[in-house]
Design an enzyme around this catalytic site. Structure first.
Site, PDB file in Angstrom:
ATOM      1  N   PRO A 115     -64.624  65.230  -9.955  1.00  0.00           N
ATOM      2  CA  PRO A 115     -64.834  63.664  -9.825  1.00  0.00           C
ATOM      3  C   PRO A 115     -66.389  63.553  -9.307  1.00  0.00           C
ATOM      4  O   PRO A 115     -66.635  63.975  -8.148  1.00  0.00           O
ATOM      5  CB  PRO A 115     -64.087  63.337  -8.734  1.00  0.00           C
ATOM      6  N   LEU A 116     -67.294  63.064 -10.354  1.00  0.00           N
ATOM      7  CA  LEU A 116     -68.604  63.056  -9.961  1.00  0.00           C
ATOM      8  C   LEU A 116     -69.036  62.335  -8.602  1.00  0.00           C
ATOM      9  O   LEU A 116     -68.334  61.349  -8.384  1.00  0.00           O
ATOM     10  CB  LEU A 116     -69.136  62.227 -11.312  1.00  0.00           C
ATOM     11  N   ASN A 185     -81.719  64.530 -17.322  1.00  0.00           N
ATOM     12  CA  ASN A 185     -81.821  64.753 -18.806  1.00  0.00           C
ATOM     13  C   ASN A 185     -81.390  63.528 -19.602  1.00  0.00           C
ATOM     14  O   ASN A 185     -81.581  63.433 -20.736  1.00  0.00           O
ATOM     15  CB  ASN A 185     -80.818  65.765 -19.304  1.00  0.00           C
ATOM     16  N   ARG A 359     -51.805  52.436  18.069  1.00  0.00           N
ATOM     17  CA  ARG A 359     -53.125  52.898  17.992  1.00  0.00           C
ATOM     18  C   ARG A 359     -53.753  53.270  19.417  1.00  0.00           C
ATOM     19  O   ARG A 359     -54.468  54.392  19.644  1.00  0.00           O
ATOM     20  CB  ARG A 359     -54.098  51.967  17.325  1.00  0.00           C
ATOM     21  N   GLU A 413     -66.411  54.199   3.808  1.00  0.00           N
ATOM     22  CA  GLU A 413     -64.960  55.024   3.605  1.00  0.00           C
ATOM     23  C   GLU A 413     -64.965  56.109   2.790  1.00  0.00           C
ATOM     24  O   GLU A 413     -64.523  57.369   3.302  1.00  0.00           O
ATOM     25  CB  GLU A 413     -63.950  54.042   3.558  1.00  0.00           C
ATOM     26  N   HIS A 475     -56.138  42.422   3.949  1.00  0.00           N
ATOM     27  CA  HIS A 475     -56.169  43.649   5.008  1.00  0.00           C
ATOM     28  C   HIS A 475     -54.627  44.021   5.287  1.00  0.00           C
ATOM     29  O   HIS A 475     -54.339  44.569   6.159  1.00  0.00           O
ATOM     30  CB  HIS A 475     -56.754  43.095   6.184  1.00  0.00           C
TER      31      HIS A 475
END
Length: 663
Positions: A115-116, A185, A359, A413, A475
């Site tokens: 994946p570039l 190139n 959390r 992210e 969200h």
């Protein structure tokens, strides 16, 4: 000594012959970058093919991984044990030379690329790891951690957003031992790139705080060597070397054209290329003298031996540091980790259950564990306060001070996740990085590659459901089932502080990536038994049982444990025997033997699974009458409790579903 062009041509003809035999592949990149690679690998890259895991080796990453024959040719020529037969097996099942370079498959490949852009971002993470470890371990006269990270990139890599994210942070953090080489190139699959990529890349990287060496002739060994030499002198910036190259260099009729990018040259064009470049050797034949000139093993063994002599002197003067570096490089947790875990477990079990956001529970146990884990490097994509990724043990890394243990990635992210992969692949560090769960989609490709490579990276996500509330459906995520579907991923959605503790223990011990999803909203209030720890470690366990043979089983994860507790109280008042099951890690639970699963879920007993996410995942565990109470649509913008009512995700709904099953 052979002319450098002949050494580079060894790469070119191994490439064209291999791709021709496979009748598949990408010859153009390797042919175009062969001169650059020859200079780097023969004059600058410090590595030891005899020991590909030498910790102070330079790292080489080919981000434009479709041109994998460049890497495989280099590994074969320099002595890594990639044989001619391995090259002939290019793209075949179980070969050492798959279509793209794969971490863990081929010795000398530092990271999976394909994946570039991700290889570039991963290399940034490697350079960050080098700088962090160097500041931590190096002492006067002892540059024990002292190596460069080199990364080759193409037009496609620089078009991808992840490269921009990582390049921006690399410039900000002054990663001066990072050297990128841009294969300019002007060709991609669709043809000549100026029609869709007209960026002034040199100007862009200068603006990002990079040292840029522009307009280098990528086929002039002297100019290439001068560029690398200058790049290595940079004291406060990463370097981008922009090389003008011709894709498919040496092919009389196809060089400079998109048709050489991703297809064999053809038998006739291979013959013409041999004639054009004066390569008078049959397919797969590299003269012994050329192979000897390429062999990096003698100088590699010498370089490592010199380093080991330095390290033994370092050990004498700084024995504790030497032992610590060896421990961390081997991937062993400190001897005191299990004791620290036990202390945390005793603290939780000995206290009164409290109502708190998951959390917050995660933050507390992580902060306490980190006091004895110097290899852990945290971070967050700009939301460290709201994800509670910032703990009591956190200290910021800044451009001029890498002694801390927390990276402020900014709103990046994808870049964060790929850089974490680079740190994990580099070794000596265990990275975790945080953002909201909904943004896991932005970084999913890097999370997937982490699983593919089996790297120890920990992805912490919060704000995990429609319970986010007022922020609305943009969200309120539905990504849990997608992340659970990634092979080799361990996903935790804890519903208590003890479950969060075990989740972090598992993630820190596991040889592979983990996702920890810690809800913003509060979990249920309930007391644990010490025996629950083993059940949590197995992914699911009986939280509460009101009878030897339950009438109904209620199972949940995360904050929805509170809902099944409420529902159970109502059902028990109605005289029903209720079993409550918590399954904080469904993937792990699914790998347990059938007997254990049945001991938790009482297969055949009516069962209700509850999770504020897609219900699809949980049907695999229904072995009798039952249903799943979940979320199968986007949410609304309103307070979280109200959203739960609107979505009919309530204790009353659970009681109703259970009652219908019991009729």
């Amino acid at each position: 000594m052979f002319h450098r062009r002949e050494l580079a041509n060894a790469i070119r003809f191994l490439t064209v012959d291999v791709v021709q035999k496979a009748n598949s592949g990408h010859p153009g990149t390797a042919m175009g970058m062969a001169d650059i690679a020859e200079v780097l690998w023969n004059d600058f890259l410090r590595h030891n093919p005899v020991n590909p895991r030498w910790i102070n080796r330079d790292r080489f990453v080919q981000s434009n991984g479709h041109g994998s024959m460049l890497t495989y040719s280099l590994l074969h020529l320099s002595g890594y044990g990639v044989t001619i037969q391995d090259l002939k097996d290019h793209r075949k099942l179980h070969s050492k030379t798959p279509g793209h370079p794969e971490y863990g498959v081929t010795a000398g490949v530092e990271t999976t690329t394909g994946p570039l852009g991700q290889g570039f971002a991963t290399a940034v993470g490697m350079a960050l790891a080098e700088k962090k470890l160097a500041q931590e371990f190096n002492r006067a006269g002892f540059p024990i951690v002292d190596h460069f990270t080199y990364v080759f990139v193409g037009d496609g890599c620089l078009m991808e957003g992840v490269a921009q994210e990582a390049a921006s942070l690399a410039g900000t953090l002054k990663l001066n031992k990072l050297v990128a080489v841009y294969d300019d190139n002007k060709i991609s699959i669709d043809g000549e790139t100026p029609g869709w990529f007209a960026d002034d890349s040199a100007a862009r990287f200068r603006a990002l705080g990079w040292n840029v060496i522009a307009d280098v002739d990528g086929h002039d060994a002297g100019a290439i060597a001068a560029a690398f030499a200058a790049a290595r002198q940079s004291q406060d910036r990463p370097t981008m070397i922009c090389c003008k190259t011709v894709i498919g260099y040496g092919s009389p009729n196809k060089q400079g054209k998109e048709e050489v990018h991703g297809a064999p040259l053809g038998v006739e064009e291979v013959a013409r290329t041999r004639e054009h470049l004066g390569w008078a050797h049959e397919a797969f034949i590299v003269p012994d003298a050329v192979m000897q000139a390429w062999d990096a093993r003698p100088r590699g063994e010498k370089a490592e031996a010199e380093w080991r002599t330095l390290f033994e002197r370092y050990r004498t003067k700084h024995p504790d540091l030497a032992a610590e570096l060896e421990r961390r490089s081997a991937g062993r947790l400190p001897d005191g980790f299990d004791a620290a875990f036990a202390r945390e477990a005793d603290r939780i079990l000995g206290g009164e259950p409290i109502r708190q956001p998951i959390r917050k529970a995660s933050n507390r146990v992580l902060g306490n564990l980190l006091e004895g884990l110097p290899e852990v490097i945290g971070g967050s994509a700009d939301v460290s306060v709201s994800t509670l990724a910032w703990t009591s043990a956190a200290r910021s890394i800044t451009p001029d001070d890498f002694s801390g243990n927390f990276v402020h990635y900014g709103v990046r992210e994808f870049g964060m996740s790929a850089m974490m992969n680079g740190m994990a692949a580099h070794g000596g560090l265990i990275p975790y990085g945080a953002c909201y769960l909904v943004f896991s989609d932005y970084s999913r490709n890097a999370v997937r590659l982490s699983a593919l490579m089996g790297l120890k990276a920990i992805f912490l996500y919060t704000h995990d459901s429609v319970g986010v509330g007022e922020d609305g459906p943009t969200h309120q995520p539905e990504q849990l089932v997608a992340l659970r579907a990634v092979p080799n991923m361990s996903l935790w959605r804890p519903g208590s502080e003890l479950e969060a503790l075990v989740a972090w223990e598992s993630a820190l011990k596991r040889e592979g990536p983990s996702v920890i999803v810690a809800a913003r909203q509060e979990g249920g209030v309930f007391a644990h038994e010490s025996s629950d720890i083993d059940g949590i470690r197995r992914g699911g366990y009986v939280l509460k049982d009101s009878g030897a043979k339950p009438d109904i089983v209620l199972a949940a994860t995360g904050s929805e444990i509170g809902l099944i507790l409420e529902a159970a109280a109502v059902l028990e008042e109605q005289g029903k025997a209720v079993r409550l099951a918590s399954i904080p890690n469904g993937n792990l639970f699914a790998r347990q033997d059938r007997g254990y699963q049945e001991s938790v879920l009482a297969f055949g007993t009516p069962t209700v699974f509850v999770e504020a996410a897609s219900p699809l995942y949980w049907y695999q565990f229904l072995k009798g009458p039952g249903t799943v109470v979940g979320v199968d649509r986007f949410g609304e913008s309103a307070p979280g409790p109200e959203i739960y009512r609107v979505m009919n995700l309530t204790a009353e709904r659970i009681v109703s579903e259970a009652s219908q099953l019991l009729r």
